[in-house]
Scaffold this motif. Sequence first.
Motif, short mmCIF file in Angstrom:
data_model
loop_
_atom_site.label_atom_id
_atom_site.label_comp_id
_atom_site.label_asym_id
_atom_site.label_seq_id
_atom_site.Cartn_x
_atom_site.Cartn_y
_atom_site.Cartn_z
N ASP A 190 32.98 38.72 43.87
CA ASP A 190 31.97 39.46 44.63
C ASP A 190 32.60 40.63 45.39
O ASP A 190 31.98 41.68 45.52
CB ASP A 190 31.24 38.52 45.61
N MET A 191 33.80 40.43 45.89
CA MET A 191 34.48 41.51 46.61
C MET A 191 34.80 42.66 45.65
O MET A 191 34.67 43.83 46.01
CB MET A 191 35.75 41.02 47.29
N GLU A 243 41.88 37.53 43.38
CA GLU A 243 42.71 36.40 43.84
C GLU A 243 42.66 36.27 45.36
O GLU A 243 42.61 35.16 45.89
CB GLU A 243 44.16 36.58 43.40
N GLN A 244 42.71 37.40 46.07
CA GLN A 244 42.71 37.38 47.54
C GLN A 244 41.34 36.99 48.10
O GLN A 244 41.26 36.36 49.14
CB GLN A 244 43.09 38.75 48.09
N THR A 285 43.25 47.68 36.72
CA THR A 285 42.85 46.32 36.34
C THR A 285 43.63 45.29 37.15
O THR A 285 43.07 44.27 37.56
CB THR A 285 43.02 46.07 34.83
N GLU A 286 44.90 45.56 37.42
CA GLU A 286 45.69 44.63 38.23
C GLU A 286 45.26 44.67 39.69
O GLU A 286 45.31 43.65 40.39
CB GLU A 286 47.18 44.91 38.08
N PHE A 287 44.84 45.83 40.17
CA PHE A 287 44.31 45.90 41.54
C PHE A 287 43.10 44.98 41.67
O PHE A 287 43.00 44.19 42.62
CB PHE A 287 43.93 47.35 41.91
N PHE A 288 42.18 45.06 40.71
CA PHE A 288 41.01 44.19 40.77
C PHE A 288 41.39 42.72 40.63
O PHE A 288 40.78 41.86 41.27
CB PHE A 288 39.98 44.59 39.71
N PHE A 337 49.92 45.33 47.25
CA PHE A 337 49.61 45.60 45.85
C PHE A 337 50.90 45.88 45.07
O PHE A 337 51.04 45.44 43.92
CB PHE A 337 48.62 46.76 45.72
N GLY A 338 51.84 46.57 45.67
CA GLY A 338 53.13 46.78 45.01
C GLY A 338 53.82 45.47 44.69
O GLY A 338 54.37 45.29 43.59
#
Length: 182
Positions: free
Chosen positions: A20-21, A15-16, A7-10, A70-71
């Motif tokens: 849509d991405m 944010e980046q 969920t945090e990856f998404f 991501f880390g």
Amino acid sequence: MKGIVFTEFFNMVEEQYDLDMVDQLIELTNTASGGAYTSVGTYDYQELVELITKLSEISQCPVNEWLHKFGQYLARTFSEKFSDFYTNCDSALSLLKEVEEHIHVEVRKLYPDSELPTFKHESSQNGESIFIYQSSRNLADLAQGLIVGSAEFYNQILEITREDSVDQGLYQSIFKITVSSK
């Protein structure tokens, strides 16, 4: 791997880039869970690898750089969601020394089925601390991003060298860390 990681990856991707991405990654990867993750669920870490690999292809940014970013993102998230761990330590190194003996112990209490890497403090001398990361997963770049992100929380800059090896399917990284003066 716990769902909070997915969920945090998404959240990071949104944010980046944008939502849509996120949708595009879910459509293009065809992961076993179909891109439906809950923060408390448990999922195959290969799904994260698939998602990051696809993000790397789309963005033309190497996988290891995305893992590192991501880390760092996860460290910020953890410092907010699990602030006690951060506020009970006075520096990034003191936090890192707590990972194996305290933080991972608490994570296992909450999520007994979690498969965590080991991250042990080996020694400190002459201003250099040595930590050993071991995992069946090749995610040392993610671990290094977490280290850097934790240092950012304490407004510190760390000098990090890393030696990687693999022995019988177990990935090991030796992190040599010194606090840099600004």
